[in-house]
Design a protein around this motif. Structure first.
Motif, mmCIF file in Angstrom:
data_model
loop_
_atom_site.group_PDB
_atom_site.id
_atom_site.type_symbol
_atom_site.label_atom_id
_atom_site.label_comp_id
_atom_site.label_asym_id
_atom_site.label_seq_id
_atom_site.Cartn_x
_atom_site.Cartn_y
_atom_site.Cartn_z
ATOM 1 N N ILE A 37 0.844 -1.192 0.000
ATOM 2 C CA ILE A 37 0.000 0.000 0.000
ATOM 3 C C ILE A 37 0.880 1.243 0.000
ATOM 4 C CG2 ILE A 37 -1.887 -1.171 1.198
ATOM 5 C CD1 ILE A 37 -1.044 0.275 3.757
ATOM 6 N N ASP A 38 0.329 2.353 -0.513
ATOM 7 C CA ASP A 38 1.039 3.625 -0.501
ATOM 8 C C ASP A 38 0.824 4.320 0.836
ATOM 9 O OD1 ASP A 38 2.079 3.428 -3.069
ATOM 10 O OD2 ASP A 38 0.272 4.280 -3.980
ATOM 11 N N ASP A 39 1.867 4.968 1.309
ATOM 12 C CA ASP A 39 1.817 5.698 2.575
ATOM 13 C C ASP A 39 2.478 7.052 2.365
ATOM 14 O OD1 ASP A 39 3.027 6.477 5.385
ATOM 15 O OD2 ASP A 39 1.500 4.979 5.805
ATOM 16 N N ASP A 40 1.935 8.094 2.977
ATOM 17 C CA ASP A 40 2.487 9.433 2.776
ATOM 18 C C ASP A 40 3.859 9.616 3.412
ATOM 19 O OD1 ASP A 40 0.419 10.430 1.246
ATOM 20 O OD2 ASP A 40 -0.682 11.228 2.969
ATOM 21 N N HIS A 41 4.116 8.952 4.514
ATOM 22 C CA HIS A 41 5.295 9.309 5.305
ATOM 23 C C HIS A 41 6.175 8.141 5.719
ATOM 24 C CE1 HIS A 41 3.431 13.222 5.528
ATOM 25 N NE2 HIS A 41 2.360 12.699 6.102
ATOM 26 N N ARG A 42 5.815 6.903 5.367
ATOM 27 C CA ARG A 42 6.599 5.756 5.817
ATOM 28 C C ARG A 42 6.837 4.779 4.673
ATOM 29 N NH1 ARG A 42 3.486 2.941 10.515
ATOM 30 N NH2 ARG A 42 1.839 3.062 8.935
ATOM 31 N N ALA A 43 7.975 4.090 4.742
ATOM 32 C CA ALA A 43 8.269 2.982 3.840
ATOM 33 C C ALA A 43 8.825 1.840 4.671
ATOM 34 C CB ALA A 43 9.276 3.392 2.771
ATOM 35 N N GLY A 44 8.362 0.622 4.388
ATOM 36 C CA GLY A 44 8.838 -0.524 5.149
ATOM 37 C C GLY A 44 7.805 -1.627 5.189
ATOM 38 N N ALA A 45 7.720 -2.305 6.318
ATOM 39 C CA ALA A 45 6.788 -3.419 6.468
ATOM 40 C C ALA A 45 6.154 -3.368 7.845
ATOM 41 C CB ALA A 45 7.514 -4.751 6.276
ATOM 42 N N THR A 46 4.871 -3.725 7.915
ATOM 43 C CA THR A 46 4.161 -3.709 9.188
ATOM 44 C C THR A 46 3.148 -4.842 9.239
ATOM 45 O OG1 THR A 46 2.829 -2.359 10.700
ATOM 46 C CG2 THR A 46 2.441 -2.066 8.335
ATOM 47 N N TRP A 47 2.987 -5.405 10.427
ATOM 48 C CA TRP A 47 1.953 -6.386 10.703
ATOM 49 C C TRP A 47 0.861 -5.733 11.535
ATOM 50 C CZ3 TRP A 47 1.523 -11.192 8.746
ATOM 51 C CH2 TRP A 47 2.678 -11.799 8.215
ATOM 52 N N GLY A 229 5.266 9.085 -4.192
ATOM 53 C CA GLY A 229 5.734 10.405 -4.593
ATOM 54 C C GLY A 229 4.756 11.476 -4.148
ATOM 55 N N HIS A 230 5.242 12.487 -3.454
ATOM 56 C CA HIS A 230 4.389 13.564 -3.002
ATOM 57 C C HIS A 230 5.254 14.764 -2.677
ATOM 58 C CE1 HIS A 230 5.856 11.568 0.586
ATOM 59 N NE2 HIS A 230 5.506 12.615 1.300
ATOM 60 N N THR A 231 4.642 15.896 -2.497
ATOM 61 C CA THR A 231 5.360 17.123 -2.173
ATOM 62 C C THR A 231 4.895 17.619 -0.814
ATOM 63 O OG1 THR A 231 5.543 17.709 -4.496
ATOM 64 C CG2 THR A 231 5.879 19.469 -2.912
ATOM 65 N N ILE A 232 5.849 17.906 0.057
ATOM 66 C CA ILE A 232 5.542 18.343 1.415
ATOM 67 C C ILE A 232 6.240 19.675 1.679
ATOM 68 C CG2 ILE A 232 5.829 17.826 3.861
ATOM 69 C CD1 ILE A 232 3.872 16.008 2.586
ATOM 70 N N PRO A 233 5.518 20.741 2.028
ATOM 71 C CA PRO A 233 6.187 21.997 2.406
ATOM 72 C C PRO A 233 7.061 21.770 3.632
ATOM 73 C CG PRO A 233 3.835 22.333 2.037
ATOM 74 C CD PRO A 233 4.064 20.839 2.075
ATOM 75 N N SER A 234 8.232 22.346 3.630
ATOM 76 C CA SER A 234 9.140 22.196 4.754
ATOM 77 C C SER A 234 8.919 23.318 5.759
ATOM 78 C CB SER A 234 10.590 22.218 4.268
ATOM 79 O OG SER A 234 11.466 22.337 5.373
ATOM 80 N N PRO A 235 8.838 23.002 7.052
ATOM 81 C CA PRO A 235 8.690 24.060 8.063
ATOM 82 C C PRO A 235 9.920 24.949 8.166
ATOM 83 C CG PRO A 235 9.022 21.939 9.108
ATOM 84 C CD PRO A 235 8.826 21.663 7.648
ATOM 85 N N TRP A 236 11.029 24.528 7.534
ATOM 86 C CA TRP A 236 12.255 25.328 7.570
ATOM 87 C C TRP A 236 12.258 26.408 6.501
ATOM 88 C CZ3 TRP A 236 15.547 24.776 11.519
ATOM 89 C CH2 TRP A 236 15.485 23.594 12.264
#
Length: 259
Positions: A37-47, A229-236
């Motif tokens: 599945i696609d996730d906005d902020h994580r990559a890996g594996a989960t149970w 793939g997505h675009t996230i504004p940086s707080p910096w």
């Protein structure tokens, strides 16, 4: 498709030898279909299974050299965890341990071991006192004693330095979810994340989760999280970060690559 690692047997053998008795002793190699599945902020594996399935998580990884993206202050977390958002019975509870990377625009990196808990639905991050450098082989372990008490362990297998920390949780764990991820660091603002660093490839070996001394689960059969793939504004500042990832896995190994 099932992926069997044959490219780096020496590294995997060394990882297996170095992994200590905190790992579960039995195996669950059922041919469970893998879901991506696609996730906005994580990559890996989960149970995400029944409550009470997990009180132990383990993995080893070689610390990668990360780089800044778009000239911005860039961050990434390499984590293992129990519960969190994937646990439908206790989404506000999490116990995680890992390594935070902060890469400055000039390329200087700051690498910090961290403990993560989740009181009142806000991440609480605590720094752990252990030196970690690029290239080090680091072992991450979580053992939860009960719903509100756990221990996290970080072993630097290169320098032979170790740290363990007891964690007291205000939100009780249910032992329903466990995983291994690379994620964007939460900026502690509502729904805001720091620019994700280019993490190259993070390779977890000796990967397992389950009941300590009992049945273990591995990346094969887990839900794979592909950071889309997505675009996230940086707080910096005004810079943005467009990211994606690709994943390969074996019975007890997991590769996550930034693309």
């Amino acid at each position: 498709m099932r992926f069997n690692s044959v490219l780096i047997p020496c590294f995997l053998f060394a990882s297996a030898v170095l992994a200590n008795a905190r790992r579960p002793q039995q195996f669950d190699l059922s041919e469970t279909p893998t879901v991506v599945i696609d996730d906005d902020h994580r990559a890996g594996a989960t149970w995400n299974l029944s409550p009470g399935t997990f009180n132990h998580v383990h993995a080893i990884f070689a610390v990668p050299a990360m780089t800044s993206v778009n000239g911005a202050q860039s961050f990434a977390d390499v984590m293992v965890f129990i519960d969190g958002a994937g646990a439908t019975n206790c989404p506000n509870a999490i116990l995680g341990v890992g390594v935070n990377f902060h890469v400055e625009p000039d390329g200087n990196s700051h690498i910090t071991a961290i403990l993560v808990t989740n009181p009142n639905d806000l991440y609480n991050t605590e720094t752990l006192d252990i030196p970690i450098s690029v290239g080090d082989l680091v072992q991450l372990t979580i053992v939860s004693s009960n719903a509100t008490t756990g221990h996290v362990f970080i072993d630097n297998l290169t320098t032979l330095r170790s740290v363990d920390k007891e964690a007291q949780l205000t939100e009780p764990l249910c032992g329903q979810s466990a995983g291994w991820v690379v994620s964007q660091a939460n900026a502690k603002f509502p729904r805001t994340f720091y620019t994700l660093a280019n993490f190259g490839t993070v390779m977890f070996t000796g990967v397992s989760a389950g009941i300590q001394g009992g049945i273990a689960h591995y990346p094969y059969g887990a839900t794979l999280l592909r950071m889309r793939g997505h675009t996230i504004p940086s707080p910096w500042g005004d810079s943005t970060s467009t990211t994606s990832s690709t994943i390969a896995f074996g019975d007890s190994s997991l590769w996550i690559t930034y693309i």
